[in-house]
Write a protein that holds these residues in place. Structure first.
Motif, PDB file in Angstrom:
ATOM      1  N   UNK A 183     -50.092 -14.335  -5.264  1.00  0.00           N
ATOM      2  CA  UNK A 183     -48.806 -13.675  -5.093  1.00  0.00           C
ATOM      3  C   UNK A 183     -48.940 -12.160  -5.298  1.00  0.00           C
ATOM      4  N   UNK A 184     -48.011 -11.424  -4.766  1.00  0.00           N
ATOM      5  CA  UNK A 184     -48.011  -9.979  -4.943  1.00  0.00           C
ATOM      6  C   UNK A 184     -47.399  -9.636  -6.295  1.00  0.00           C
ATOM      7  N   UNK A 185     -48.054  -8.756  -7.014  1.00  0.00           N
ATOM      8  CA  UNK A 185     -47.531  -8.319  -8.287  1.00  0.00           C
ATOM      9  C   UNK A 185     -47.441  -6.793  -8.273  1.00  0.00           C
ATOM     10  N   UNK A 186     -46.732  -6.234  -9.231  1.00  0.00           N
ATOM     11  CA  UNK A 186     -46.495  -4.794  -9.204  1.00  0.00           C
ATOM     12  C   UNK A 186     -46.555  -4.203 -10.592  1.00  0.00           C
TER      13      UNK A 186
END
Lengths: 377, 377
Positions: free
Chosen positions: A1-4
């Protein structure tokens, strides 16, 4: 998943850091509105230091000191009107979460016209007044988040304005402003910070970066708990024990890190339910989280033992019950809650996005059970 | 003392995060210069993904792929001229530390005229081109720092441009671009990141926030060391062991956090000496740090045992010698160093600001002893 990861606020820490960095204000604007509450910023010396710094660099200012606990929408529109009418081009907020959250909304509303009906919409122009923040409690983390949490009477809860525009430009952390906080306020705000760190690790948006900050924050707060308990017992016995400035610094920096955590992760079921306790029962925000946090961690322990275990390890605990018992000691005698309230609050909480943000998503039944257990003496 | 935290770069992490976030490029500008080396960005798919993302949102671009290892001042002026001549308004740097450090200098030089004699002066106008960075090694941390480190032939060392203008606007971390890195490169870059985390804790500017990130970074890198050693032994035996993508992610995120650390703390005696090893002896930057790091930690252990102990605890070690031995295994056979080189390099290092940045400040004699011990087989 994309994380920030994103937290662009410049943080300055240390004794007299406001006055020592007066020149920083000149990079923010030419006329300031100081946003604060009626009393504490005057008593703890923070407002005086801000004024000294502004005067040192020749920046004129106004003071809006009408921010109440759990600030209302009317309050932030009033502050924004004052800012606009006086040609203010930056905001300085001083205080606990209430003045800082109000300061953010005022900075937004002074820079652009937003109808009250669109205040929580997330659709804003890309403009906001620069902000300098001075936290005077060690709990909210608002000084490093993109959230402004306001009392929303239409929704009968606290609602957040969420936009990266709301990250303060600069924040000054000087622990001496927190030295006069009473024992109960100190405990409640420390529990608020602890809740941020723990909830951050329980969020689906947790990352290695946010977990690193959360674990350190938990360790620092827990290292101060024995002395906070001692101070509480002294208060109950009619004597006084004060925390050291070093401990105040630990708590303030732990709160900072916990704020950096929730800027990435948001909060969870604990805050979802806590907002009802504050809105309907006028229970202090940090205390509300504290009532719920141990109980929620017990649920997590059953479903995701490894996750709970990592949090408990940072506390030097092996079981969530140990943490719940410690919180109970810090919280003292609890309020009453009716079965009607339990039903209402759990229904409201179940519909919040905070629940979707949980790794372990409580059902409405879970929320009911948690609320009931939270208030068990 | 006054301490600070500032790291305004927006970090996006995860599989395919560049293409999934194409629209972010539209917030940076209308025409891009891609700054990279000759080969690796083409081989590992990162350049292709950047081009796909730019084409998806209709942004034209040029490619400057002439950045060499340890980029020169001439290189960054050449890149900046290309940017200006073609009306480029933002920079995308792809690669290890060299293209990213060059990309930062190009972004600065394309936005303002700076004479070569003033390049390292720190006196710049407040303007720089927006930057998007894509690290393809897990070591430099340049994607989240304000440093551009260039080969400075006049000073016969590597010299840093240091300004908050150089923080990239956004950085994309996708571990798949690091999967093809060979074993030795993987180890050298991991040691670079480890050195950043450890040196951050050894800096006079270390704070609770930077230490939290450093400890987590050290733990994550150390968890990958056994498999890196296994891969190294396999290589020596003529077979192959590859790290998992999960391990690559750990290393990339550890490098990110170590970069966030040195953005706050700067580096220490290790980097001060390492720059000479790279400049004069062409030893890889990460390897140069690795040669020196264990020896410096032994000095710290003698003078500040608690500080060394906290670092060693994050490694599950009790003595610095254990760490030095582990580094020796990772580094393999060492280069030779002459007594003349030791004298020259320690003299040069003793005059750097990195030494003043150390909690334990080595004397020139200490530096000599450390250099000699670093190259002992």
């Amino acid at each position: 998943m994309t994380n920030k990861y994103y937290m662009p606020t410049r943080v300055i820490l240390g004794d007299d850091c406001i006055v020592k960095n007066s020149e920083l204000f000149t990079t923010l604007g030419k006329k300031a509105l100081i946003v604060t509450g009626a009393q504490s910023a005057k008593r703890n010396g923070s407002e005086k230091d801000v004024k000294t710094a502004l005067e040192a660099v020749g920046i004129p200012y106004l003071v809006y000191d009408k921010v109440m606990s759990n600030p209302t929408i009317a309050c932030v529109y009033e502050g924004a009107t004052l800012a606009k009418e006086n040609g203010v081009d930056f905001i300085i907020a001083i205080g606990g979460g209430s003045p800082m959250d109000a300061g953010k909304a005022i900075a937004l509303l002074a820079a652009q016209a937003i109808e009250e009906g669109n205040l929580f919409s997330g659709n804003y122009e890309k403009t906001v007044l620069p902000m300098a923040f001075v936290p005077t409690t060690a709990g909210t983390g608002s000084e490093v988040t993109q959230y402004s949490i306001l009392t929303n009477d239409k929704a009968q809860t606290k609602t957040s304005i969420v936009t990266d525009l709301l990250f303060p430009t600069v924040t000054f952390l000087d622990a001496k402003y927190t030295e006069r906080l009473g024992v109960v306020n100190t405990i409640n705000t420390a529990i608020d910070a602890l809740s941020h760190a723990v909830e951050g690790m329980l969020s689906v948006r947790a990352s290695n970066v946010s977990d690193a900050l959360a674990v350190a924050s938990i360790r620092m707060i827990m290292s101060c708990v024995p002395d906070m308990l001692q101070a509480l017992r002294a208060l109950q016995a009619g004597t006084e024990v004060v925390l050291t400035l070093k401990q105040r610094e630990q708590l303030l920096q732990a709160s900072l890190m916990a704020g950096m955590v929730i800027a990435q992760t948001g909060t969870t079921a604990v805050h979802a339910m806590g907002y009802s306790l504050t809105y309907f029962k006028n229970i202090d925000h940090g205390r509300a989280n504290g009532l719920l946090l141990g109980v929620y961690l017990k649920l997590v322990e059953r479903v995701e033992p490894d996750l709970a275990g990592r949090i408990l390890a940072a506390m030097n605990f092996t079981e969530a019950e140990q943490f719940r018992e410690l919180l109970n000691q810090l919280l003292g005698e609890k309020e009453e809650i009716s079965s009607e309230e339990i039903k209402q609050f759990s229904k409201m909480a179940s519909q919040t996005k905070n629940i979707a943000n949980c790794v372990v998503k409580p059902t409405e039944d879970d929320l009911r059970a948690m609320l009931a257990l939270s208030f068990a003496q």
